[in-house]
Design a protein around this motif. Structure first.
Motif, mmCIF file in Angstrom:
data_model
loop_
_atom_site.group_PDB
_atom_site.id
_atom_site.type_symbol
_atom_site.label_atom_id
_atom_site.label_comp_id
_atom_site.label_asym_id
_atom_site.label_seq_id
_atom_site.Cartn_x
_atom_site.Cartn_y
_atom_site.Cartn_z
ATOM 1 N N ARG A 5 8.930 -2.489 -2.848
ATOM 2 C CA ARG A 5 7.732 -2.834 -2.412
ATOM 3 C C ARG A 5 6.935 -3.659 -3.253
ATOM 4 O O ARG A 5 6.049 -4.403 -2.498
ATOM 5 C CB ARG A 5 6.887 -1.416 -2.713
ATOM 6 C CG ARG A 5 7.075 -0.391 -1.875
ATOM 7 C CD ARG A 5 5.876 0.592 -1.832
ATOM 8 N NE ARG A 5 5.793 1.229 -3.048
ATOM 9 C CZ ARG A 5 6.170 2.356 -3.434
ATOM 10 N NH1 ARG A 5 6.996 2.960 -2.563
ATOM 11 N NH2 ARG A 5 6.098 2.798 -4.732
ATOM 12 N N ARG A 18 4.231 -6.209 -1.485
ATOM 13 C CA ARG A 18 2.784 -6.066 -1.571
ATOM 14 C C ARG A 18 1.866 -7.058 -2.252
ATOM 15 O O ARG A 18 0.944 -7.171 -2.213
ATOM 16 C CB ARG A 18 2.579 -4.631 -2.445
ATOM 17 C CG ARG A 18 1.343 -3.911 -2.766
ATOM 18 C CD ARG A 18 1.401 -2.917 -3.628
ATOM 19 N NE ARG A 18 -0.041 -2.519 -3.780
ATOM 20 C CZ ARG A 18 -0.820 -1.674 -3.053
ATOM 21 N NH1 ARG A 18 -0.406 -1.027 -1.976
ATOM 22 N NH2 ARG A 18 -1.971 -1.338 -3.225
ATOM 23 N N SER A 19 2.739 -7.689 -3.236
ATOM 24 C CA SER A 19 1.958 -8.847 -3.809
ATOM 25 C C SER A 19 1.548 -9.639 -2.886
ATOM 26 O O SER A 19 0.457 -10.488 -3.213
ATOM 27 C CB SER A 19 3.114 -9.365 -5.010
ATOM 28 O OG SER A 19 2.324 -10.336 -5.290
ATOM 29 N N GLU A 50 -1.163 -8.336 -0.592
ATOM 30 C CA GLU A 50 -2.402 -8.427 -1.404
ATOM 31 C C GLU A 50 -3.457 -9.726 -1.241
ATOM 32 O O GLU A 50 -4.495 -9.806 -1.586
ATOM 33 C CB GLU A 50 -2.164 -7.876 -3.042
ATOM 34 C CG GLU A 50 -1.852 -6.717 -3.227
ATOM 35 C CD GLU A 50 -1.554 -6.312 -4.492
ATOM 36 O OE1 GLU A 50 -1.393 -7.302 -5.282
ATOM 37 O OE2 GLU A 50 -1.624 -5.273 -5.052
ATOM 38 N N ALA A 106 0.209 0.807 1.763
ATOM 39 C CA ALA A 106 -0.133 -0.564 1.946
ATOM 40 C C ALA A 106 -1.149 -0.801 2.906
ATOM 41 O O ALA A 106 -1.865 -1.775 3.402
ATOM 42 C CB ALA A 106 1.047 -1.350 2.616
ATOM 43 N N LEU A 114 -4.622 -2.843 1.849
ATOM 44 C CA LEU A 114 -4.514 -4.365 1.298
ATOM 45 C C LEU A 114 -5.007 -5.203 2.551
ATOM 46 O O LEU A 114 -5.211 -4.924 3.656
ATOM 47 C CB LEU A 114 -3.006 -4.681 1.311
ATOM 48 C CG LEU A 114 -2.132 -3.794 0.480
ATOM 49 C CD1 LEU A 114 -0.524 -4.246 0.313
ATOM 50 C CD2 LEU A 114 -2.639 -3.922 -0.861
ATOM 51 N N GLU A 150 6.406 -5.471 -10.923
ATOM 52 C CA GLU A 150 5.351 -6.394 -10.456
ATOM 53 C C GLU A 150 5.103 -7.733 -11.277
ATOM 54 O O GLU A 150 4.651 -8.610 -10.737
ATOM 55 C CB GLU A 150 4.045 -5.467 -10.690
ATOM 56 C CG GLU A 150 3.696 -4.321 -9.689
ATOM 57 C CD GLU A 150 4.598 -3.101 -9.964
ATOM 58 O OE1 GLU A 150 4.966 -2.177 -9.207
ATOM 59 O OE2 GLU A 150 5.515 -3.201 -11.171
#
Length: 246
Positions: free
Chosen positions: A18, A22-23, A26, A46, A49, A214
């Motif tokens: 993820r 996700r980064s 975002e 998600a 976002l 992350e």
């Protein structure tokens, strides 16, 4: 794109899968992620976002799957593809005397040939958009760890391919870089943590902590962005300063 199988105890975890998707989402990106298992985990949580994430079944060892994945991403990107992230990885922890040929093949086919398959499928669309390729490599392409011959060879190959493709695709405006993490909290490293070795790995870093997915995803997002418009052919260590300590 991440490849994993339920039978592989070193596959990447849902959190790891993820993090990169996700980064990017975002930051408003439309993300299409390919995986062979647990696709729902990639898009979990998600919905809040600015961008979107869609996950589809795809195996980086199968060129046809990569063609389908690129077509899906291009369609969702209004006819363009801006970024390819290669994040497929498996590992074999065996001394060379015990490393079976099928284990060697599995690691090379997934980590190195899988990246080639993805890049081959995506390059025409990336040329058209002057896009970027970001590949997840490893500190092990720079240093030697025992019992990691296949994994180190695959990651060294990724670094070499990154430099070659940066030179080849640069005239078309395509940037090619690699991110080289060391010990990151993932399913692939869980065995070491279960064995109580967290302190030993933490003490190898200059900043006295282990890395999280992350931490890697943030560097991937930077390399995918216009802020890295003059960065290409680089292999960027994300190791908490381990290499600096020697």
């Amino acid at each position: 794109m991440v490849r994993g199988t339920d039978g592989d105890r070193h596959r990447r975890s849902p959190r790891d899968r993820r993090a990169c998707a996700r980064s990017l989402a975002e930051r408003g990106a439309t993300v299409v992620a390919g995986d062979v298992a647990d696709c729902d985990a990639v898009v979990a949580d998600a919905t809040d976002l600015p961008g979107t994430i869609r996950a589809i079944d795809a195996d980086v060892r199968e060129p046809a799957d990569l063609d389908r994945l690129v077509a899906e991403a291009t369609e969702r990107g209004d006819g363009s593809l801006d970024v390819l992230v290669n994040n497929a990885g498996v590992i074999a922890r065996e001394p060379i005397d015990d490393l079976a040929p099928e284990q060697w093949d599995e690691v090379i086919e997934t980590n190195l040939t899988g990246a080639y398959n993805a890049i081959s499928a995506a390059t025409p669309a990336l040329r058209a958009s002057s896009g970027a390729i970001v590949t997840i490599s490893s500190l092990l392409s720079h240093v030697g760890y025992r019992d990691r011959a296949a994994y180190s060879a695959s990651k060294g190959g990724l670094d070499a391919m990154t430099r070659a493709l940066a030179a080849e695709l640069g005239p078309d405006g395509v940037r090619v870089n690699a991110v080289n993490p060391d010990f990151i909290r993932t399913e692939m490293t869980r065995t070491h943590l279960d064995e109580g070795r967290e302190d030993a790995f933490r003490e190898k870093t200059a900043i006295d902590r282990l890395g999280d997915p992350e931490d890697v995803a943030a560097v991937v997002a930077f390399l995918a962005s216009d802020r890295a418009a003059f960065v290409s052919g680089e292999t960027i260590l994300v190791d908490g300063g381990q290499a600096a300590l020697g």
